[in-house]
Each structure stands twice: as structure tokens, then as C-alpha cells.
Design a protein around this motif. Sequence first.
Motif, PDB file in Angstrom:
ATOM      1  N   LYS A  72      15.151  -7.812   6.978  1.00 44.56           N
ATOM      2  CA  LYS A  72      13.960  -8.505   7.470  1.00 44.56           C
ATOM      3  C   LYS A  72      12.972  -7.580   8.165  1.00 44.56           C
ATOM      4  O   LYS A  72      11.804  -7.925   8.326  1.00 44.56           O
ATOM      5  N   ASN A  73      13.440  -6.390   8.571  1.00 46.76           N
ATOM      6  CA  ASN A  73      12.583  -5.490   9.342  1.00 46.76           C
ATOM      7  C   ASN A  73      12.043  -4.307   8.546  1.00 46.76           C
ATOM      8  O   ASN A  73      11.239  -3.531   9.057  1.00 46.76           O
ATOM      9  N   ILE A  74      12.456  -4.170   7.291  1.00 46.55           N
ATOM     10  CA  ILE A  74      12.050  -3.001   6.522  1.00 46.55           C
ATOM     11  C   ILE A  74      10.540  -2.991   6.295  1.00 46.55           C
ATOM     12  O   ILE A  74       9.922  -4.023   6.020  1.00 46.55           O
ATOM     13  N   SER A  75       9.941  -1.821   6.470  1.00 48.81           N
ATOM     14  CA  SER A  75       8.503  -1.696   6.239  1.00 48.81           C
ATOM     15  C   SER A  75       8.157  -0.563   5.280  1.00 48.81           C
ATOM     16  O   SER A  75       7.000  -0.392   4.910  1.00 48.81           O
ATOM     17  N   THR A 116      10.757  -7.259  -1.316  1.00 47.02           N
ATOM     18  CA  THR A 116       9.314  -7.499  -1.292  1.00 47.02           C
ATOM     19  C   THR A 116       8.907  -8.582  -0.298  1.00 47.02           C
ATOM     20  O   THR A 116       7.865  -8.462   0.364  1.00 47.02           O
ATOM     21  N   ARG A 117       9.691  -9.636  -0.143  1.00 47.50           N
ATOM     22  CA  ARG A 117       9.315 -10.671   0.829  1.00 47.50           C
ATOM     23  C   ARG A 117       9.187 -10.082   2.231  1.00 47.50           C
ATOM     24  O   ARG A 117       8.248 -10.393   2.966  1.00 47.50           O
ATOM     25  N   SER A 118      10.132  -9.230   2.599  1.00 47.22           N
ATOM     26  CA  SER A 118      10.078  -8.603   3.922  1.00 47.22           C
ATOM     27  C   SER A 118       8.914  -7.626   4.015  1.00 47.22           C
ATOM     28  O   SER A 118       8.238  -7.546   5.047  1.00 47.22           O
ATOM     29  N   GLY A 124       4.118  -3.827   4.624  1.00 45.50           N
ATOM     30  CA  GLY A 124       4.872  -2.626   4.299  1.00 45.50           C
ATOM     31  C   GLY A 124       4.289  -1.778   3.197  1.00 45.50           C
ATOM     32  O   GLY A 124       3.144  -1.962   2.752  1.00 45.50           O
ATOM     33  N   ARG A 125       5.131  -0.856   2.728  1.00 47.48           N
ATOM     34  CA  ARG A 125       4.684   0.161   1.787  1.00 47.48           C
ATOM     35  C   ARG A 125       5.847   0.532   0.862  1.00 47.48           C
ATOM     36  O   ARG A 125       7.001   0.612   1.291  1.00 47.48           O
ATOM     37  N   ILE A 126       5.532   0.752  -0.418  1.00 47.17           N
ATOM     38  CA  ILE A 126       6.522   1.209  -1.398  1.00 47.17           C
ATOM     39  C   ILE A 126       6.026   2.522  -1.985  1.00 47.17           C
ATOM     40  O   ILE A 126       4.856   2.634  -2.371  1.00 47.17           O
ATOM     41  N   VAL A 127       6.922   3.502  -2.051  1.00 40.48           N
ATOM     42  CA  VAL A 127       6.584   4.798  -2.640  1.00 40.48           C
ATOM     43  C   VAL A 127       7.544   5.072  -3.786  1.00 40.48           C
ATOM     44  O   VAL A 127       8.762   5.020  -3.611  1.00 40.48           O
ATOM     45  N   PHE A 128       7.003   5.371  -4.946  1.00 42.37           N
ATOM     46  CA  PHE A 128       7.789   5.763  -6.103  1.00 42.37           C
ATOM     47  C   PHE A 128       7.635   7.270  -6.320  1.00 42.37           C
ATOM     48  O   PHE A 128       6.504   7.776  -6.367  1.00 42.37           O
ATOM     49  N   ILE A 129       8.753   7.974  -6.448  1.00 44.12           N
ATOM     50  CA  ILE A 129       8.708   9.382  -6.821  1.00 44.12           C
ATOM     51  C   ILE A 129       8.879   9.445  -8.337  1.00 44.12           C
ATOM     52  O   ILE A 129       9.976   9.209  -8.863  1.00 44.12           O
ATOM     53  N   GLY A 130       7.795   9.720  -9.029  1.00 47.67           N
ATOM     54  CA  GLY A 130       7.826   9.804 -10.475  1.00 47.67           C
ATOM     55  C   GLY A 130       8.100  11.225 -10.936  1.00 47.67           C
ATOM     56  O   GLY A 130       8.776  12.007 -10.260  1.00 47.67           O
ATOM     57  N   SER A 131       7.567  11.575 -12.058  1.00 45.82           N
ATOM     58  CA  SER A 131       7.739  12.924 -12.596  1.00 45.82           C
ATOM     59  C   SER A 131       6.632  13.207 -13.595  1.00 45.82           C
ATOM     60  O   SER A 131       6.214  12.318 -14.347  1.00 45.82           O
ATOM     61  N   VAL A 132       6.195  14.461 -13.618  1.00 53.17           N
ATOM     62  CA  VAL A 132       5.185  14.852 -14.605  1.00 53.17           C
ATOM     63  C   VAL A 132       5.725  14.674 -16.023  1.00 53.17           C
ATOM     64  O   VAL A 132       4.948  14.514 -16.973  1.00 53.17           O
ATOM     65  N   SER A 133       7.058  14.642 -16.156  1.00 56.98           N
ATOM     66  CA  SER A 133       7.649  14.392 -17.478  1.00 56.98           C
ATOM     67  C   SER A 133       7.234  13.036 -18.038  1.00 56.98           C
ATOM     68  O   SER A 133       7.190  12.846 -19.253  1.00 56.98           O
ATOM     69  N   GLY A 134       6.932  12.098 -17.156  1.00 53.58           N
ATOM     70  CA  GLY A 134       6.508  10.778 -17.593  1.00 53.58           C
ATOM     71  C   GLY A 134       5.089  10.715 -18.104  1.00 53.58           C
ATOM     72  O   GLY A 134       4.638   9.668 -18.569  1.00 53.58           O
ATOM     73  N   LYS A 135       4.371  11.844 -18.030  1.00 51.91           N
ATOM     74  CA  LYS A 135       2.992  11.905 -18.499  1.00 51.91           C
ATOM     75  C   LYS A 135       2.830  12.815 -19.712  1.00 51.91           C
ATOM     76  O   LYS A 135       1.758  12.853 -20.314  1.00 51.91           O
ATOM     77  N   GLU A 136       3.865  13.570 -20.046  1.00 53.36           N
ATOM     78  CA  GLU A 136       3.749  14.582 -21.087  1.00 53.36           C
ATOM     79  C   GLU A 136       4.883  14.431 -22.093  1.00 53.36           C
ATOM     80  O   GLU A 136       5.887  13.751 -21.829  1.00 53.36           O
ATOM     81  N   ILE A 137       4.729  15.068 -23.243  1.00 57.41           N
ATOM     82  CA  ILE A 137       5.820  15.146 -24.212  1.00 57.41           C
ATOM     83  C   ILE A 137       6.777  16.223 -23.730  1.00 57.41           C
ATOM     84  O   ILE A 137       6.391  17.369 -23.518  1.00 57.41           O
ATOM     85  N   ARG A 163      -1.177  -5.534  -3.566  1.00 49.90           N
ATOM     86  CA  ARG A 163      -2.299  -5.249  -2.653  1.00 49.90           C
ATOM     87  C   ARG A 163      -2.933  -6.543  -2.154  1.00 49.90           C
ATOM     88  O   ARG A 163      -3.575  -6.572  -1.098  1.00 49.90           O
ATOM     89  N   LYS A 164      -2.751  -7.632  -2.890  1.00 51.98           N
ATOM     90  CA  LYS A 164      -3.276  -8.935  -2.456  1.00 51.98           C
ATOM     91  C   LYS A 164      -2.555  -9.455  -1.218  1.00 51.98           C
ATOM     92  O   LYS A 164      -3.045 -10.347  -0.529  1.00 51.98           O
ATOM     93  N   PHE A 165      -1.388  -8.869  -0.950  1.00 48.10           N
ATOM     94  CA  PHE A 165      -0.556  -9.343   0.162  1.00 48.10           C
ATOM     95  C   PHE A 165      -0.386  -8.283   1.252  1.00 48.10           C
ATOM     96  O   PHE A 165       0.473  -8.408   2.119  1.00 48.10           O
ATOM     97  N   GLY A 166      -1.188  -7.226   1.189  1.00 45.05           N
ATOM     98  CA  GLY A 166      -1.145  -6.200   2.223  1.00 45.05           C
ATOM     99  C   GLY A 166      -0.038  -5.191   2.077  1.00 45.05           C
ATOM    100  O   GLY A 166       0.226  -4.411   3.008  1.00 45.05           O
ATOM    101  N   VAL A 167       0.646  -5.156   0.925  1.00 42.14           N
ATOM    102  CA  VAL A 167       1.691  -4.155   0.676  1.00 42.14           C
ATOM    103  C   VAL A 167       1.082  -3.002  -0.112  1.00 42.14           C
ATOM    104  O   VAL A 167       0.507  -3.202  -1.180  1.00 42.14           O
ATOM    105  N   LYS A 168       1.200  -1.803   0.426  1.00 37.92           N
ATOM    106  CA  LYS A 168       0.630  -0.620  -0.216  1.00 37.92           C
ATOM    107  C   LYS A 168       1.671  -0.004  -1.157  1.00 37.92           C
ATOM    108  O   LYS A 168       2.821   0.169  -0.772  1.00 37.92           O
TER     109      LYS A 168
END
Length: 236
Positions: A72-75, A116-118, A124-137, A163-168
Motif C-alpha cells: 500500500k505504501n510503494i511509490s 498499480t492501484r497503490s 508513484g513512478r514506474i521505471v523500465f530498464i530496456g535495452s538498445v537491443s530492442g531497437k536494433e537487429i 499519466r491520467k492518474f498521476g503515475v509517471k
Amino acid sequence: MTEPKIALVTGASRGIGLSISQMLVGIGYTVYGLSRNPQNCKFTHELFHLMACDLSNSKEIDQFIISFPEIKNISLLIHNAGLAYFAPVEELSSEKIREMVSLHITAPMLLTSAFTRSLKQNNGRIVFIGSVSGKEISPWGNVYASLKAGIHHYARELFAELRKFGVKVHLIIPDITKTDFYNHLNFEPDEDPKSYLLPDQIASVIKDLVLNDQGWVVPEIQISPELFKLKRKKQN
């Protein structure tokens, strides 16, 4: 009384995930980290709680979600855990394919759905660590690169939805980063320090996003070293 700052970081015992966890502890977050092998992590801090969870096993994820004390407290939710098997497509075993799909796609989707409800309640905020591999062959990266491209699109979808709910929502796309990600691959970063990133540099970018909250959002950032150099490992 100031509300506690609670973060959950996946793949937190080493590499980029550990650097992110150390950075967050340094700015006052209580960090809960998930790792398949937490016993291998040497970093300790009163604000850092490393827990065992195999994120390629959906039943373990379900059990973690049920038992997580700070739901309930995660941000701040940071999806970082990952691994890659590079090989011609016919040489990838079904076990390796299932493991990569579960870790890169299923796990972040399950965790995001659960929290997401919390995150909405806590701005709150969500960060995804992607990869340049996902953009290239990516040679022989057929499954890994495709999964990264998939999670990139999921992050973009969530940015538009939440973003409609204030989550970045942020998608961080690192290029070659010097970690033990390459331990079981047949190539690795070059010795030239200008040809690779360090985990602390990725953590620094996230620190800027978390601290500089000025009413606007950077949804996507690619970070690349100055030079492009890779080297093949010597065969024993």
C-alpha cells in the motif's frame, strides 16, 4: 511526519539493479529488492531489504505479491531484472526461451498489475530498464531483442494510460553496459572506457528523474557510450 519512500527493484543484487538500489538508499528510500540469489550480494544497509524470488516462476511472483508488506505504501517500481541467451534460433532450447519470456515480459506485467492501484494512490513512478537491443537487429539475439522491444512498447502504453492518474512511467534504454550480463555470452565490452557505460551512470539518470519532479515527464531516454566497440571472447 514525512511519508516513507518505498521502492521495489527487481534484479537488485548485482549490476544495474544494485547500483540503482544503492542510489535510492542514498536519497532516503527504503528499498525492497528481488533477486534469484540474494545470498550472493555483499551490500548491506538498514534501508535495503533483499528478498529471494525467481522472477521466471510466476507462482513465486504470486506468493511474493501476497506477502509483500509495503504494497500500500510503494511509490517507485523499477523493472530491471534480465538475462539473455544469444544463439541461432534453432539452437535455443525451449527452457531458455520460456525463461526469457517469463523474466522479461510476464514478470514485469504481473508486478505492474499488482502494484498499480497503490502507485495511483501514492502518485508513484514506474521505471523500465530496456535495452538498445530492442531497437536494433541483433545477431543471434532473436528472442532477447524481440522481448525487449515488447517491453519497450508496454512501457509506452503504460505511459499513455497512467499519466491520467498521476503515475509517471519512464523507459530507460541503455546501450553496452559493463556488468556480468556478458559472463556467459561469447562477446563483451571492449577495454576502452569510452566504449561502455557503468551501472552507476544508469542509476544517476534515474536519480535525476526521481529528484527533479517539476511537473513534466521524460517518458523515454536512450543512453549510449561515446564509442561503439565490442570484442569477441577468446575461445579456450
